[in-house]
Write an enzyme that holds these catalytic residues in place. Sequence first.
Site, PDB file in Angstrom:
ATOM      1  N   ASP A 124      46.495  50.526  -3.510  1.00 23.70           N
ATOM      2  CA  ASP A 124      46.468  49.510  -2.468  1.00 23.70           C
ATOM      3  C   ASP A 124      47.804  48.762  -2.556  1.00 23.70           C
ATOM      4  OD1 ASP A 124      46.210  47.272  -0.927  1.00 23.70           O
ATOM      5  OD2 ASP A 124      44.346  46.575  -1.851  1.00 23.70           O
ATOM      6  N   GLU A 145      50.984  55.511  -0.621  1.00 22.64           N
ATOM      7  CA  GLU A 145      50.149  55.698   0.573  1.00 22.64           C
ATOM      8  C   GLU A 145      48.696  55.703   0.136  1.00 22.64           C
ATOM      9  OE1 GLU A 145      50.202  55.955   3.996  1.00 22.64           O
ATOM     10  OE2 GLU A 145      48.063  56.297   3.715  1.00 22.64           O
ATOM     11  N   ASP A 186      56.051  49.343   6.285  1.00 23.08           N
ATOM     12  CA  ASP A 186      55.730  49.781   7.650  1.00 23.08           C
ATOM     13  C   ASP A 186      54.207  49.693   7.724  1.00 23.08           C
ATOM     14  OD1 ASP A 186      55.936  50.865  10.151  1.00 23.08           O
ATOM     15  OD2 ASP A 186      56.226  52.913   9.465  1.00 23.08           O
ATOM     16  N   GLY A 212      55.545  59.847   7.049  1.00 26.12           N
ATOM     17  CA  GLY A 212      56.729  60.055   6.232  1.00 26.12           C
ATOM     18  C   GLY A 212      58.070  60.133   6.947  1.00 26.12           C
ATOM     19  N   GLY A 213      58.103  59.860   8.251  1.00 26.94           N
ATOM     20  CA  GLY A 213      59.388  59.949   8.960  1.00 26.94           C
ATOM     21  C   GLY A 213      60.449  59.044   8.353  1.00 26.94           C
ATOM     22  N   LYS A 214      60.039  57.831   8.008  1.00 26.99           N
ATOM     23  CA  LYS A 214      61.011  56.885   7.436  1.00 26.99           C
ATOM     24  C   LYS A 214      61.282  57.231   5.968  1.00 26.99           C
ATOM     25  CE  LYS A 214      59.211  53.464  10.619  1.00 26.99           C
ATOM     26  NZ  LYS A 214      57.940  54.187  10.938  1.00 26.99           N
ATOM     27  N   CYS A 274      53.838  51.873   2.402  1.00 30.60           N
ATOM     28  CA  CYS A 274      52.837  52.549   3.245  1.00 30.60           C
ATOM     29  C   CYS A 274      53.557  53.735   3.876  1.00 30.60           C
ATOM     30  CB  CYS A 274      52.330  51.596   4.326  1.00 30.60           C
ATOM     31  SG  CYS A 274      51.498  50.138   3.684  1.00 30.60           S
ATOM     32  N   ALA A 275      53.615  54.848   3.190  1.00 28.16           N
ATOM     33  CA  ALA A 275      54.677  55.827   3.469  1.00 28.16           C
ATOM     34  C   ALA A 275      54.308  56.959   4.423  1.00 28.16           C
ATOM     35  CB  ALA A 275      55.169  56.419   2.153  1.00 28.16           C
ATOM     36  N   CYS A 314      54.134  48.895  14.640  1.00 27.08           N
ATOM     37  CA  CYS A 314      54.258  49.347  16.032  1.00 27.08           C
ATOM     38  C   CYS A 314      53.267  48.564  16.895  1.00 27.08           C
ATOM     39  CB  CYS A 314      54.053  50.853  16.136  1.00 27.08           C
ATOM     40  SG  CYS A 314      52.448  51.432  15.576  1.00 27.08           S
TER      41      CYS A 314
HETATM   42  C1  SAM Z   1      52.228  52.705  10.140  1.00 24.07           C
HETATM   43  S1  SAM Z   1      51.684  53.850   8.975  1.00 24.07           S
HETATM   44  C2  SAM Z   1      53.158  54.183   8.048  1.00 24.07           C
HETATM   45  C3  SAM Z   1      54.084  55.132   8.745  1.00 24.07           C
HETATM   46  C4  SAM Z   1      55.174  55.680   7.846  1.00 24.07           C
HETATM   47  N1  SAM Z   1      55.954  54.601   7.265  1.00 24.07           N
HETATM   48  C5  SAM Z   1      56.099  56.628   8.570  1.00 24.07           C
HETATM   49  O1  SAM Z   1      57.228  56.263   8.913  1.00 24.07           O
HETATM   50  O2  SAM Z   1      55.703  57.766   8.824  1.00 24.07           O
HETATM   51  C6  SAM Z   1      50.775  52.848   7.858  1.00 24.07           C
HETATM   52  C7  SAM Z   1      50.203  53.619   6.680  1.00 24.07           C
HETATM   53  O3  SAM Z   1      49.695  52.672   5.759  1.00 24.07           O
HETATM   54  C8  SAM Z   1      48.569  53.237   5.109  1.00 24.07           C
HETATM   55  N2  SAM Z   1      47.827  52.097   4.496  1.00 24.07           N
HETATM   56  C9  SAM Z   1      46.866  51.335   5.053  1.00 24.07           C
HETATM   57  N3  SAM Z   1      46.482  50.357   4.212  1.00 24.07           N
HETATM   58  C10 SAM Z   1      47.230  50.503   3.082  1.00 24.07           C
HETATM   59  C11 SAM Z   1      47.295  49.811   1.831  1.00 24.07           C
HETATM   60  N4  SAM Z   1      46.514  48.740   1.583  1.00 24.07           N
HETATM   61  N5  SAM Z   1      48.170  50.240   0.894  1.00 24.07           N
HETATM   62  C12 SAM Z   1      48.960  51.321   1.127  1.00 24.07           C
HETATM   63  N6  SAM Z   1      48.935  52.032   2.291  1.00 24.07           N
HETATM   64  C13 SAM Z   1      48.090  51.625   3.268  1.00 24.07           C
HETATM   65  C14 SAM Z   1      47.860  53.979   6.205  1.00 24.07           C
HETATM   66  O4  SAM Z   1      47.008  54.988   5.675  1.00 24.07           O
HETATM   67  C15 SAM Z   1      49.039  54.537   7.015  1.00 24.07           C
HETATM   68  O5  SAM Z   1      49.340  55.845   6.605  1.00 24.07           O
END
Ligand code: SAM
Length: 312
Positions: free
Chosen positions: A151, A120, A169, A95-97, A91-92, A222
Amino acid sequence: MLAEFGPRWPALCEALLLPRRHAVRPNPRLHATLAPALAQLPPVVGIADARLCDDPISGLSPDEAYFLDPASLRVAALLDVQPGDAVLDLCAAPGGKALCIADALVDDDGGLDGHLHLNELSDARRFRLLSTLRGWLPAPAASAILLTGHDGSRFGLHRPDAFDRVLLDAPCSSERHVLLDAAALQAWTPSRPRQLAQRQFALLCAAIDACRPGGRVVYATCALLEAENDAVVARALTRRSGRVHKVALPASDLRLSGSEPTAHGWRWLPDTSGEGPMYAALLEIEADAEVQSADDGSAGAPWQRPRRGGAG
Ligand SMILES: C[S@@+](CC[C@H](N)C(=O)[O-])C[C@H]1O[C@@H](n2cnc3c(N)ncnc32)[C@H](O)[C@@H]1O
């Protein structure tokens, strides 16, 4: 929150409503140029080159420096990516990580030493991530990254045992945001964390299944509530019993600076550490875990460098 945090809640709530503390992480390719400008700022203990700052520093472009919660850097550091690794960030975006992971794989020629698969689900967030990658990374590295929009809960089926490191994440309640946004607070219901916990559990099982024997998974959110943190990890440890165990780290590990231990991981909360909220758990796939069979027949096949579709 009172039920979960008891007498701590008023101070924690107050800290959550304060402006967020940032870390600034300079682009490693510009380190020599930017180091003097950042030298006066306090370091983020345990994280190389990152500095603490109260506000994003004006005059630095997003390609030069990335601003994020210091605890996010700790989550990426727990993944401990090494050159040559095959890494999945499930879940990227934004993108900071992912940038921290990519930087650990960039070689001296600006290419990628290893494999990085960023996933993502959201189209809009994935497109922004693509632009972030292109601005931050050398072109050969950016174009070697595989960026997909699946997904994440399907990865265990389609890419079993494929990665040395997997970061999940997960989408979560993000209560800090809820507290600060009247519309989000209005829309919140007690069933929301329960629904999210179900999705997080499915994603974590997929992350565990996509990781190879001996590899490691970091689960992070978080969220404040245990239901989305330790409880999700506990359920996955039970469901995948025999395949995965949690990893304990010594309290002296500087990546954990400011954290509190929880039943299965660590959390950073702003009333005590000035960081977070952030929760992380570190899991390891048993070295002798049985290699799983995939529905596409790829089980046991060696990891192959993707041939197309990268961020370039
Ligand atoms: C907490 S954020 C991730 C933050 C990211 N790792 C960073 O460090 O910037 C969670 C992300 O998961 C995505 N997401 C939600 N459900 C998902 C799924 N089933 N599969 C993949 N990505 C998903 C959301 O759109 C969101 O961008």
